[in-house]
Design a protein around this motif. Structure first.
Motif, PDB file in Angstrom:
ATOM      1  N   CYS A  24      46.554  65.876  29.006  1.00 50.90           N
ATOM      2  CA  CYS A  24      47.258  65.572  30.242  1.00 50.90           C
ATOM      3  C   CYS A  24      47.226  64.077  30.525  1.00 50.90           C
ATOM      4  O   CYS A  24      46.165  63.453  30.534  1.00 50.90           O
ATOM      5  CB  CYS A  24      46.601  66.340  31.387  1.00 50.90           C
ATOM      6  SG  CYS A  24      47.300  65.975  33.011  1.00 50.90           S
ATOM      7  N   ASP A  25      48.395  63.500  30.770  1.00 52.96           N
ATOM      8  CA  ASP A  25      48.492  62.072  31.075  1.00 52.96           C
ATOM      9  C   ASP A  25      47.793  61.733  32.388  1.00 52.96           C
ATOM     10  O   ASP A  25      47.186  60.677  32.520  1.00 52.96           O
ATOM     11  CB  ASP A  25      49.953  61.644  31.164  1.00 52.96           C
ATOM     12  CG  ASP A  25      50.666  61.694  29.822  1.00 52.96           C
ATOM     13  OD1 ASP A  25      49.979  61.663  28.774  1.00 52.96           O
ATOM     14  OD2 ASP A  25      51.908  61.775  29.817  1.00 52.96           O
ATOM     15  N   THR A  26      47.867  62.621  33.364  1.00 54.08           N
ATOM     16  CA  THR A  26      47.262  62.354  34.665  1.00 54.08           C
ATOM     17  C   THR A  26      45.740  62.455  34.590  1.00 54.08           C
ATOM     18  O   THR A  26      45.034  61.590  35.106  1.00 54.08           O
ATOM     19  CB  THR A  26      47.815  63.323  35.723  1.00 54.08           C
ATOM     20  OG1 THR A  26      49.235  63.174  35.769  1.00 54.08           O
ATOM     21  CG2 THR A  26      47.248  63.023  37.095  1.00 54.08           C
ATOM     22  N   GLY A  29      43.735  59.510  33.027  1.00 55.36           N
ATOM     23  CA  GLY A  29      43.455  58.350  33.860  1.00 55.36           C
ATOM     24  C   GLY A  29      42.050  58.369  34.433  1.00 55.36           C
ATOM     25  O   GLY A  29      41.482  57.322  34.735  1.00 55.36           O
ATOM     26  N   SER A  30      41.475  59.562  34.563  1.00 56.18           N
ATOM     27  CA  SER A  30      40.108  59.671  35.085  1.00 56.18           C
ATOM     28  C   SER A  30      39.091  59.822  33.958  1.00 56.18           C
ATOM     29  O   SER A  30      37.913  60.052  34.217  1.00 56.18           O
ATOM     30  CB  SER A  30      40.008  60.863  36.043  1.00 56.18           C
ATOM     31  OG  SER A  30      40.204  62.071  35.334  1.00 56.18           O
ATOM     32  N   GLY A  31      39.559  59.717  32.727  1.00 56.64           N
ATOM     33  CA  GLY A  31      38.662  59.815  31.578  1.00 56.64           C
ATOM     34  C   GLY A  31      38.453  61.233  31.073  1.00 56.64           C
ATOM     35  O   GLY A  31      37.671  61.447  30.158  1.00 56.64           O
TER      36      GLY A  31
END
Length: 78
Positions: A24-26, A29-31
């Motif tokens: 997931c691209d989203t 972002g949080s690792g």
């Protein structure tokens, strides 16, 4: 998920999803490495991938704008 899965493939293009899992691209972002179940190619030529959670959030907009949309949320194992 009450609606049937979307599985639209543009057969006039040479698009494919690799055998290796995509993430997931989203969530990335949080690792976090969360497997993607929604795949879309945008008119800009960019591709996006989303987990079932984010795919559900963005699905309506993706249906409006995506050239190719593949929804495999029905494959999520609880």
């Amino acid at each position: 998920m009450d609606e049937p899965p979307v599985d639209i493939v543009d057969r006039h293009r040479a698009n494919c999803i690799d055998a290796a899992p995509e993430y997931c691209d989203t969530c990335a972002g949080s690792g976090a490495n969360v497997e993607a179940f929604v795949f879309a190619e945008l008119p800009s030529g960019l591709s996006v991938t989303y987990c079932a959670h984010h795919g559900t959030i963005y699905l309506e907009r993706l249906r409006e704008i995506a050239l190719v949309l593949i929804d495999h949320r029905h494959l999520v194992v609880a």
